[in-house]
Design an enzyme around this catalytic site. Structure first.
Site, short mmCIF file in Angstrom:
data_model
loop_
_atom_site.label_atom_id
_atom_site.label_comp_id
_atom_site.label_asym_id
_atom_site.label_seq_id
_atom_site.Cartn_x
_atom_site.Cartn_y
_atom_site.Cartn_z
N ASP A 285 0.92 -1.28 -0.06
CA ASP A 285 0.01 0.05 0.20
C ASP A 285 0.85 1.35 -0.01
OD1 ASP A 285 -2.13 1.64 -0.07
OD2 ASP A 285 -2.56 1.47 2.41
N GLU B 136 -5.07 13.68 9.13
CA GLU B 136 -5.81 13.17 7.95
C GLU B 136 -7.17 12.83 8.64
OE1 GLU B 136 -6.29 9.80 4.62
OE2 GLU B 136 -5.60 9.29 6.70
N ASP C 36 -1.58 9.55 9.98
CA ASP C 36 -2.67 8.94 9.02
C ASP C 36 -3.82 8.40 9.68
OD1 ASP C 36 -2.70 7.60 6.06
OD2 ASP C 36 -2.49 5.58 7.39
N HIS D 61 -2.15 12.01 -2.83
CA HIS D 61 -1.82 10.59 -3.35
C HIS D 61 -2.85 9.68 -3.10
CE1 HIS D 61 -1.68 10.43 0.91
NE2 HIS D 61 -1.62 9.03 0.83
N ASP D 62 -4.14 10.00 -2.55
CA ASP D 62 -5.27 9.03 -2.76
C ASP D 62 -6.25 9.53 -3.74
OD1 ASP D 62 -4.43 7.64 -0.63
OD2 ASP D 62 -5.15 8.73 0.88
N ASN E 254 -2.07 3.49 12.77
CA ASN E 254 -3.51 3.02 12.96
C ASN E 254 -3.14 1.42 12.74
OD1 ASN E 254 -6.49 2.85 13.19
ND2 ASN E 254 -6.09 1.72 11.14
N HIS E 255 -2.27 1.05 12.21
CA HIS E 255 -2.07 -0.46 11.79
C HIS E 255 -0.64 -0.62 11.46
CE1 HIS E 255 -3.50 1.79 8.13
NE2 HIS E 255 -2.29 1.52 7.84
N GLN F 80 -3.09 -5.26 6.58
CA GLN F 80 -2.79 -3.94 7.55
C GLN F 80 -3.55 -4.28 8.80
OE1 GLN F 80 -4.11 -1.18 4.66
NE2 GLN F 80 -2.08 -0.24 4.18
N ARG G 99 2.48 14.10 9.42
CA ARG G 99 1.10 13.90 8.85
C ARG G 99 0.55 12.58 9.46
NH1 ARG G 99 -1.50 10.02 5.59
NH2 ARG G 99 -3.03 11.02 4.12
N ASP H 75 -4.90 -3.94 12.44
CA ASP H 75 -4.88 -2.73 13.31
C ASP H 75 -4.42 -2.96 14.64
OD1 ASP H 75 -6.95 -1.48 11.44
OD2 ASP H 75 -7.68 -0.43 13.08
C1 GLC Z 1 -4.44 6.90 4.46
C2 GLC Z 1 -3.63 7.15 3.37
C3 GLC Z 1 -3.80 6.08 2.22
C4 GLC Z 1 -3.50 4.62 2.96
C5 GLC Z 1 -4.30 4.47 4.22
C6 GLC Z 1 -4.02 3.17 5.07
O1 GLC Z 1 -5.60 7.01 4.02
O2 GLC Z 1 -3.66 8.35 2.77
O3 GLC Z 1 -2.89 6.09 1.20
O4 GLC Z 1 -3.92 3.82 2.12
O5 GLC Z 1 -4.26 5.51 4.91
O6 GLC Z 1 -2.75 3.48 5.67
#
Ligand code: GLC
Ligand code: CA
Length: 553
Positions: A61, A243, A201, A309-310, A103-104, A169, A199, A171
């Site tokens: 990812d 984010e 995530d 990037h998303d 987060n993961h 991924q 930043r 958690d």
């Molecule tokens: C956030 C990132 C994204 C990623 C996701 C999982 O949304 O911007 O690119 O796939 O987290 O980490």
């Protein structure tokens, strides 16, 4: 104070190491390559770099699956290269923030490997398990259409584990105090190596309650205060940029009512309505989004962006609004993603129309907040829709018309370089645009310079000015005795407006910041103005002696 909250008047540039510049010729961008491009970034005028994940990772990812938080993926270089890089940035007055993906982890992370092998392992409780398949296993996927479930059975563990994102991924159990302590340690590590912040995530998911019996996750906002305190103790000017694609009613929970949680957040609400405005020519819903996100603590700041990037997530628009944006910018199914967004880059969405690109950028640079640019957008790069999911907008930076766009000496770059057609590197590249005073690159450089000279936008209060037309958006910022007015015509037709700059009986002229076309008020104090299709104006209220009038506090 002005220097202290540096992020209030910054220009942030987001790049992914893998596709920026390859110095050692293996086809993958690296720290040494980036190091050699720092003068390009310095020349562009950006003041802060946001670097996507570069830690060791299986890269399923784009690096958002971290397998070791305390190191650099060997494909990108070494920790030594990283420190040289942060030092190189510091010498040029550029700050560095990095992605913090907590987060993961990757399922290859040793913590997860030990957790799944041994129920007695101290790491078992670092993740979120269930003996039985939870009832809500088919709910809450972040990538609908690609991701099938949020719980996956692990044979080795003989249990189900929770993953908000892809199944590789898992958690982290962020409620576990040991996990929390480790997260702080990770932040401390990178701060020590020279970064100015993170930043963060997926913040709403980091702080949410997790577990098989959780039907409605509840955010644990105190965690944000803990993070904030920690980073700021370690480094006074540290930044947390979240984010968090949330509803305006929750904004203050994330900023903290006293400004004691996240310093900055991306303004997803404004982002989506901005695209609606560009698609429909109607500024009304964008104004509503700006007003809804207006309340924030003094130290809180929005990040304004167009693309990242998303995918462009349009999930917060109404069905009809979303359809309008799809029709204008991503009509084909293969341009859309996850049932809610568009995966294209900005320039192809706007049909490469320079007037519309300038309008979009001018808006982004003058919305309340701090602008965040995506690498390659400053030269108007395109996308490669033959690549899966979000990869279409993650192709190598187009530096020149040399082979592989000057990105690598290898003939096998990690992602294909865009070649041929209107967006191919033969036509769109930084080297050519550098030499052309009218290029997108040089336009961007000039607009960045002007934006930095307008701290009113980053710091000040804004008001919406009446224009009598839904397609014309006019804003006024005031800060320390100075006013800046910006006007944008969203429509494809020229129009005439009568602008009331609303300065309590003020009858000053407006000094144009981008051309010699200044404006004098009529006898009622209003400014008649003719705007061309997609036209935009930046003005200072009053004369150019504004710096003499600027107050100290
Ligand atoms: C956030 C990132 C994204 C990623 C996701 C999982 O949304 O911007 O690119 O796939 O987290 O980490
Ligand atoms: Ca390389």
């Amino acid at each position: 104070m002005i220097g202290d909250l540096w992020y209030k008047n910054a220009v942030i540039y987001n790049l992914s190491l893998a596709t920026f510049m390859d110095a050692n010729g293996d086809g993958i961008g690296d720290f040494q390559g980036l190091q050699r491009r720092l003068d390009y970034l310095h020349g562009l005028g950006i003041t802060c770099l946001w670097l996507g994940p570069f830690q060791p990772s299986p890269m399923k990812d784009d690096g958002y699956d971290v397998a070791d938080y305390y190191s650099v993926d060997p494909r990108y270089g070494t920790l030594g290269d990283f420190v040289e890089f942060t030092h190189g940035c510091k010498q040029r007055g550029i700050r560095v923030i990095i992605d913090l993906v907590i987060n993961h982890t990757s399922d290859q992370h040793p913590w997860f490997q030990q957790a799944r092998k041994d129920p007695a392992s101290p790491f078992r409780d670092w993740y979120v398990w269930s003996d039985r398949k939870p009832e809500n296993a088919d709910q809450g996927m972040v990538f609908p259409g690609v991701q099938k479930t949020t719980w996956t059975h692990d044979r080795e563990a003989r249990a189900w584990y929770f993953h908000r994102f892809y199944k590789f991924q898992p958690d982290l159990n962020t409620a576990n105090p040991r996990v929390q302590a480790e997260l702080l340690k990770i932040m401390g590590f990178w701060i020590q190596l020279g970064v100015s912040g993170f930043r963060m995530d997926a913040v709403p998911f980091i702080i949410a309650t997790k577990g098989a019996d959780v039907t409605k996750p509840v955010e644990q906002f105190d965690m944000l205060r803990t993070f904030r305190e920690f980073v700021q103790w370690r480094r006074g000017d540290a930044l947390l940029l979240a984010e968090a694609n949330i509803l305006p009613e929750d904004d203050l929970e994330y900023f903290g009512h006293d400004g004691d949680r996240c310093h900055m957040m991306f303004n997803f609400q404004v982002n989506q309505h901005l695209f609606y405005a560009l698609a429909s020519g109607d500024g009304g819903p964008l104004i509503d989004a700006m007003l809804a996100t207006k309340p924030r603590p003094h130290s809180g700041q929005w990040g304004s962006f167009l693309r990242n990037h998303d995918e462009l997530d349009l999930g917060r628009l109404t069905e009809a609004q979303r359809q309008t944006v799809f029709d204008a910018f991503g009509p084909d199914k293969h341009m859309q993603l996850y049932d809610r967004g568009i995966r294209r880059r900005l320039a192809p969405m706007l049909h490469g129309d320079r007037r519309r690109l300038e309008l979009a950028y001018s808006l982004m640079f003058t919305l309340p907040g701090t602008p965040v640019i995506r690498y390659g957008d400053e030269i108007g790069m395109g996308d490669d829709l033959s690549l899966p999911e979000r990869n279409c907008a993650r192709t190598p930076m187009q530096w020149s018309d040399e082979p592989q766009a000057g990105f690598t000496k290898s003939d096998r770059p990690i992602m294909p370089v865009i070649s041929g057609g209107v967006f191919g590197y033969e036509r769109v590249n930084a080297a050519m645009q550098r030499r052309d005073p009218e290029s997108m690159l040089n336009w961007t450089e000039r607009i960045i310079r002007m934006r930095k000279e307008c701290p009113e936008i980053g710091w000040g209060d804004f008001r919406i000015l009446k224009t009598g037309r839904r397609e014309v958006l006019a804003l006024r910022y005031d800060w320390r005795n100075n006013g800046v007015v910006v006007v944008h015509n969203l429509s494809d037709k020229p129009c005439e407006i009568l602008l009331d700059v609303d300065g309590e009986g003020e009858r000053s002229r407006l000094v144009n910041l981008l051309s010699e076309e200044h404006s004098l008020p009529d006898d009622k104090g209003r400014h008649p103005m003719v705007l061309e299709a997609y036209g935009y104006r930046w003005f200072r209220v009053g004369g150019l002696d504004y710096l003499m009038k600027r107050s100290e506090g």
